[in-house]
Scaffold this active site. Structure first.
Site, PDB file in Angstrom:
ATOM      1  N   ASN A   9       0.863  -1.179   0.000  1.00  0.00           N
ATOM      2  CA  ASN A   9       0.000   0.000   0.000  1.00  0.00           C
ATOM      3  C   ASN A   9       0.902   1.232   0.000  1.00  0.00           C
ATOM      4  O   ASN A   9       1.484   1.570   1.026  1.00  0.00           O
ATOM      5  CB  ASN A   9      -0.902  -0.043   1.242  1.00  0.00           C
ATOM      6  CG  ASN A   9      -1.766   1.194   1.374  1.00  0.00           C
ATOM      7  OD1 ASN A   9      -1.814   2.044   0.474  1.00  0.00           O
ATOM      8  ND2 ASN A   9      -2.450   1.313   2.500  1.00  0.00           N
ATOM      9  N   LYS A  11       0.126   4.265  -0.246  1.00  0.00           N
ATOM     10  CA  LYS A  11      -0.513   5.447   0.359  1.00  0.00           C
ATOM     11  C   LYS A  11      -0.280   6.672  -0.541  1.00  0.00           C
ATOM     12  O   LYS A  11      -0.208   6.510  -1.759  1.00  0.00           O
ATOM     13  CB  LYS A  11      -0.011   5.637   1.797  1.00  0.00           C
ATOM     14  CG  LYS A  11      -0.174   4.342   2.618  1.00  0.00           C
ATOM     15  CD  LYS A  11       0.029   4.497   4.089  1.00  0.00           C
ATOM     16  CE  LYS A  11      -0.177   3.139   4.759  1.00  0.00           C
ATOM     17  NZ  LYS A  11      -0.035   3.198   6.217  1.00  0.00           N
ATOM     18  N   HIS A  94      -9.349   0.802   5.322  1.00  0.00           N
ATOM     19  CA  HIS A  94      -8.056   1.091   5.961  1.00  0.00           C
ATOM     20  C   HIS A  94      -8.264   2.030   7.147  1.00  0.00           C
ATOM     21  O   HIS A  94      -9.102   2.932   7.091  1.00  0.00           O
ATOM     22  CB  HIS A  94      -7.090   1.716   4.946  1.00  0.00           C
ATOM     23  CG  HIS A  94      -5.685   1.728   5.451  1.00  0.00           C
ATOM     24  ND1 HIS A  94      -5.242   2.672   6.349  1.00  0.00           N
ATOM     25  CD2 HIS A  94      -4.645   0.884   5.229  1.00  0.00           C
ATOM     26  CE1 HIS A  94      -3.975   2.405   6.655  1.00  0.00           C
ATOM     27  NE2 HIS A  94      -3.585   1.330   5.987  1.00  0.00           N
ATOM     28  N   GLU A  96      -6.658   4.475   8.155  1.00  0.00           N
ATOM     29  CA  GLU A  96      -6.503   5.906   7.835  1.00  0.00           C
ATOM     30  C   GLU A  96      -7.788   6.457   7.209  1.00  0.00           C
ATOM     31  O   GLU A  96      -8.160   7.606   7.445  1.00  0.00           O
ATOM     32  CB  GLU A  96      -5.290   6.090   6.906  1.00  0.00           C
ATOM     33  CG  GLU A  96      -3.986   5.908   7.674  1.00  0.00           C
ATOM     34  CD  GLU A  96      -2.827   5.360   6.861  1.00  0.00           C
ATOM     35  OE1 GLU A  96      -2.866   5.419   5.622  1.00  0.00           O
ATOM     36  OE2 GLU A  96      -1.873   4.861   7.499  1.00  0.00           O
ATOM     37  N   GLU A 166      -4.873  -5.062  10.584  1.00  0.00           N
ATOM     38  CA  GLU A 166      -3.884  -4.007  10.787  1.00  0.00           C
ATOM     39  C   GLU A 166      -4.162  -3.304  12.111  1.00  0.00           C
ATOM     40  O   GLU A 166      -4.957  -2.348  12.163  1.00  0.00           O
ATOM     41  CB  GLU A 166      -3.953  -2.986   9.639  1.00  0.00           C
ATOM     42  CG  GLU A 166      -3.643  -3.581   8.277  1.00  0.00           C
ATOM     43  CD  GLU A 166      -3.108  -2.526   7.300  1.00  0.00           C
ATOM     44  OE1 GLU A 166      -2.060  -2.776   6.712  1.00  0.00           O
ATOM     45  OE2 GLU A 166      -3.743  -1.463   7.166  1.00  0.00           O
ATOM     46  N   GLY A 172       2.784   2.230  10.782  1.00  0.00           N
ATOM     47  CA  GLY A 172       3.713   3.335  10.613  1.00  0.00           C
ATOM     48  C   GLY A 172       4.420   3.741  11.897  1.00  0.00           C
ATOM     49  O   GLY A 172       5.026   4.799  11.962  1.00  0.00           O
ATOM     50  N   SER A 212       3.927  -2.207  10.204  1.00  0.00           N
ATOM     51  CA  SER A 212       5.379  -2.220  10.412  1.00  0.00           C
ATOM     52  C   SER A 212       6.045  -3.549  10.041  1.00  0.00           C
ATOM     53  O   SER A 212       6.985  -3.976  10.710  1.00  0.00           O
ATOM     54  CB  SER A 212       5.722  -1.810  11.849  1.00  0.00           C
ATOM     55  OG  SER A 212       5.250  -0.490  12.098  1.00  0.00           O
TER      56      SER A 212
HETATM   57  P1  13P Z   1       3.309   0.340   7.647  1.00  0.00           P
HETATM   58  O1  13P Z   1       3.837  -0.938   7.030  1.00  0.00           O
HETATM   59  O2  13P Z   1       4.024   1.555   7.159  1.00  0.00           O
HETATM   60  O3  13P Z   1       3.220   0.236   9.132  1.00  0.00           O
HETATM   61  O4  13P Z   1       1.801   0.509   7.115  1.00  0.00           O
HETATM   62  C1  13P Z   1       0.930  -0.556   7.185  1.00  0.00           C
HETATM   63  C2  13P Z   1      -0.290  -0.192   6.426  1.00  0.00           C
HETATM   64  O5  13P Z   1      -1.031   0.683   6.827  1.00  0.00           O
HETATM   65  C3  13P Z   1      -0.560  -0.911   5.175  1.00  0.00           C
HETATM   66  O6  13P Z   1      -1.840  -0.657   4.709  1.00  0.00           O
END
Ligand code: 13P
Length: 249
Positions: A9, A11, A94, A96, A166, A172, A212
């Protein structure tokens, strides 16, 4: 047998040139695992990515879509638009999107329905916040996130669903769930789905872990019985790291 999948992803990262560079980098690295590889660049780069990925075994996903077929929704992208450029998979739910853009379960249910109506595969994300885990409510929270948005579907529709656990506290942050925490949640989710839909749906359901994941921890996480792959954020932005994660299977 359920599919192993590693999805990146991206983003809101990368313009056209960087997208092409990263894809060239991915194509140069040998894939030694049998996991399906998916990347989700931003909307603006999906078509050029589609062209660049022709004759490769890497496929594409969109990071989001609108819940309506078409119409006066300035700035939005529909399932039909994605399909028209060869994108057949979409990430929905997601954290976010939930936290920053206020996507609630009603909206996500509409998005799920629209994606399925357009014959798309859905990578459906869910996960608890740290406070839920601290209160010992993480199973309950996750169970509801899945039930409230997906349990209206019939068993046939679940062939188009991939789940991605997740935990919000691991996204992140550099802090990843331990392999045992991931296994515990994945096995809980599979049991819930089995209870609702039976063994066939549950056994064929791919459940990815995200939060992560890096080359250094991928192998241990992927070795868990109910972890069928990963949804990778930060580490998917570097070809070597992403392919090292793919090849960790
Ligand atoms: P990270 O791998 O940067 O923690 O992000 C995970 C994520 O949100 C994938 O959709």
């Amino acid at each position: 047998m359920r599919k192993k999948i590693v999805a990146g992803n991206w983003k809101m990262n990368f313009g056209l040139d960087e997208t092409q560079d990263l894809i060239s980098g991915l194509k140069k690295i040998n894939k030694t695992s049998d996991a399906e590889v998916v990347i989700a660049p931003p909307f603006t780069n999906l078509f050029s990515a589609f062209e660049a990925l022709k004759n490769t075994n890497i496929s594409l996903a969109a990071q989001n879509m609108h819940e309506s077929e078409k119409g006066a929704f300035t700035g939005e992208i529909s399932a039909g638009m994605l399909k028209s450029i060869g994108v057949n998979t979409v990430i929905l739910g997601h954290s976010e999107r939930r936290a920053i853009f206020g996507e609630d379960e009603n909206l996500l249910t509409e998005k799920v329905n629209m994606a399925l109506k357009n014959d798309m595969r859905i990578i459906y994300c869910f996960g608890e916040e740290l406070k839920d885990r601290n209160y010992g409510e993480h199973h309950e929270v996750v169970g509801k996130q899945i039930a409230n948005t997906l349990y209206h579907l019939d068993a046939e529709a679940w062939k188009h669903i991939v789940l991605a656990y997740e935990p919000v506290w691991a996204i992140g942050t550099g802090e990843t769930a331990t392999p045992d925490q991931a296994q515990d949640m994945h096995s809980f989710v599979r049991k819930e789905v089995k209870h609702e839909y039976g063994a066939e749906v549950a056994d064929n359901l791919s459940i990815l872990y995200g939060g992560s994941v890096k080359p250094a921890n991928a192998n241990e996480i992927f070795s868990k019985e109910d972890v069928d792959g990963g949804l990778i954020g930060g580490a998917s932005l570097k070809a070597e790291d992403f392919m090292a994660i793919v090849n960790a299977f």
